[in-house]
Write an enzyme that holds these catalytic residues in place. Structure first.
Site, PDB file in Angstrom:
ATOM      1  N   HIS A 158       0.825  -1.205   0.000  1.00 45.36           N
ATOM      2  CA  HIS A 158       0.000   0.000   0.000  1.00 45.36           C
ATOM      3  C   HIS A 158       0.862   1.259   0.000  1.00 45.36           C
ATOM      4  O   HIS A 158       0.380   2.337   0.329  1.00 45.36           O
ATOM      5  CB  HIS A 158      -0.911   0.024   1.231  1.00 45.36           C
ATOM      6  CG  HIS A 158      -1.724  -1.213   1.404  1.00 45.36           C
ATOM      7  ND1 HIS A 158      -2.618  -1.635   0.453  1.00 45.36           N
ATOM      8  CD2 HIS A 158      -1.765  -2.139   2.392  1.00 45.36           C
ATOM      9  CE1 HIS A 158      -3.194  -2.768   0.855  1.00 45.36           C
ATOM     10  NE2 HIS A 158      -2.686  -3.096   2.029  1.00 45.36           N
ATOM     11  N   HIS A 183      -7.141  -4.471  -0.984  1.00 43.52           N
ATOM     12  CA  HIS A 183      -6.481  -5.739  -1.296  1.00 43.52           C
ATOM     13  C   HIS A 183      -7.148  -6.395  -2.495  1.00 43.52           C
ATOM     14  O   HIS A 183      -6.981  -7.587  -2.740  1.00 43.52           O
ATOM     15  CB  HIS A 183      -6.544  -6.692  -0.109  1.00 43.52           C
ATOM     16  CG  HIS A 183      -6.117  -6.062   1.163  1.00 43.52           C
ATOM     17  ND1 HIS A 183      -7.013  -5.467   2.024  1.00 43.52           N
ATOM     18  CD2 HIS A 183      -4.891  -5.906   1.706  1.00 43.52           C
ATOM     19  CE1 HIS A 183      -6.341  -4.969   3.057  1.00 43.52           C
ATOM     20  NE2 HIS A 183      -5.067  -5.215   2.890  1.00 43.52           N
TER      21      HIS A 183
END
Lengths: 334, 334
Positions: A58, A220
């Site tokens: 991320h 995700h």
């Protein structure tokens, strides 16, 4: 799978090492236990410390937000996988000055459990820990990895504003309180045009055909609300904004911060087209955009897509957002 | 083609409008003639002004570098297409304070011609213009759009350092001289793992199969030196570094700035893996990396890939690189 990597097993280690070298003026990377990224001058005497972390992939979240005015340490787990309690505890111990530590935790089952265990272990060693849970994603309640809402791009706003509160000298309870207040006033929703590939998986985490868009995507690649045929950027932006505006108690005359966040693989020009529409809709509703930020901040590797976040501001949050910050990914006033 | 856009014809206008709104604290977007992005306080009395521009699709270049300490104006053309002389002239006139204007031009045939015409027209109106040509790409000599070498990621370093020289009060000749000196000491080379799609074309600008990498790619997807099967990040990085180190007169003990630049669609984690290898190789050669910067700065829409740039530094260039800057994409000290 084509990626600029060596062995898929080494992605996080090598990336964090490169990151540590590139930013060695402001941070340190611990070799043992692996991968903790800490502010170079931590522990800062008398200051409440902020620790965050979670699965890697991320970036710049969270390591990119370590530095003066924001996080004291970040704990990167394997790609899209929570770090274990050990490195979280090590980070907590390393940055605590005695004033206590705030854990900023995105609401995913693994992160919540592992940060909780680390907090218990820290307390057993005499370190006070407060936890701020981030769950800003309005797309879904409960999901593949979550009970309740997921923590997504709003996390960086919690880290920025709580980090500034710690920097100005607020105590542990006060830093945690403002972090929770930011979360309570933040809503996000995202979409994906194309998936990403986790290096050790080797295959895209989901598939979308040539015309499909996933509305309400998680960071995700976990499913959102619906899968629809591609529409114009303005129409897609409206699909993100509407659920946010339905959920956030906000009215004409209020001040908001707008964050348009890229998922990693979307050109900046497209993010500004999204921002343009957000500004247009909010202007129609009489809501003042007093702060705005556009870029790739909370990503999903090379996923193509974007998210919109609104934070309803008050005077204190605005002042803390504006406070100087010096991290790899966010810097002003320093 | 899936993109966060409305009508492909409106991509540049809408993106620049959104950009202008998001950064209205530091810059202004002209509506007539379209798309010029200017520093809000331009013309700055007594200061040499810097104007750059070129085809859109390379954001944050150039608009993201407009602001204090860097560019006074940027002229975005259509995607991957040079702006015409008219908006270049308009930008030049708008930001000239009487101290003259430096045009920073990437070496592509269209850009060179159109900036030259604009400079002639400006001179006819009594504005002195110096041109700094950027041609840092060692990959190819002559290409689809260029006579000689192409201007790529090194452009941002020319803009940063020459911009700082103008900000400290250097005169027209001196600002142009330092810009040329940066270019003369800068070398870049890039690679692509996956192509990008120009919105009005609707199809990828080239194709690579599941295992292919284009070494020496240009920032418009134009061919490089060779197409090879994918290798490890370290091996690929070496393929970029070797031609740079062969060409740049650099030796053990010298100071360099390293820029690892993403092409737009590559995760940040991969860029730091590339940076890690660059740092390793330079350390082996006794070359000191005294400045480093990693990120998506000179992109090709959502192309996946990266470039490496080395700038051999001297004390003056280092000081000017470190000088405060406040733009949308690069900010420190302010």
């Amino acid at each position: 799978m084509k990626k600029l990597i060596n062995d898929p097993e080494d992605v996080v280690r090598e990336s964090v090492q490169g990151f540590g070298h590139a930013h060695d003026d402001i941070l340190t990377v611990f070799e043992e236990p692996p991968f903790v990224i800490a502010r170079k001058d931590a522990p800062v005497a008398g200051k409440v410390a902020l620790v965050s972390g979670g699965g890697s992939g991320h970036e710049p979240l969270h390591g990119g937000f370590v530095g003066r005015g924001m996080l004291d340490a970040a704990v990167p787990g394997p790609v899209f996988t929570s770090p274990t309690p050990d490195p979280i505890l090590a980070a907590t111990k390393a940055v605590d000055s005695g004033a206590g530590v705030v854990h900023i935790v995105k609401n995913y089952t693994g992160d919540v459990l592992n940060f909780e265990t680390a907090a218990d272990l820290a307390l057993a060693e005499g370190i006070e820990v407060e936890t701020v849970l981030v769950d800003d994603d309005v797309a879904v309640k409960d999901s593949l990895y979550t009970a309740g809402r997921r923590g997504v791009a709003g996390t960086m706003l919690v880290e920025k504003i709580a980090g500034a509160a710690a920097e100005r000298g607020d105590d542990l309870a006060a830093v945690a309180e403002i972090g929770r207040r930011v979360n309570a006033n933040t809503r996000s929703m995202g979409l994906a045009l194309a998936p990403c590939t986790v290096p050790h998986a080797g295959e895209p985490s989901f598939t979308l055909d040539e015309t499909e868009v996933e509305i309400g995507i998680g960071i995700h690649g976990e499913p959102g609300r619906e899968r629809i045929a591609i529409e114009s950027a303005d129409a897609l932006t409206d699909r993100l904004l509407e659920p946010i505006l339905e959920d956030l108690p906000i009215a004409s005359g209020d001040d908001v911060l707008v964050l348009v966040n890229g998922m990693g693989g979307t050109p900046q020009s497209e993010l500004y087209i999204v921002y343009r529409r957000v500004a247009e809709v909010l202007a129609e509703r009489g809501i003042s955009v007093t702060r705005k930020i556009v870029g790739n901040y909370v990503t999903s590797l090379e996923m193509q897509g974007a998210s919109v976040t609104l934070l309803k501001l008050d005077a204190e949050m605005t002042e803390l957002y504006d406070a100087p910050v010096h991290t790899a990914a966010l810097r002003w006033g320093l």
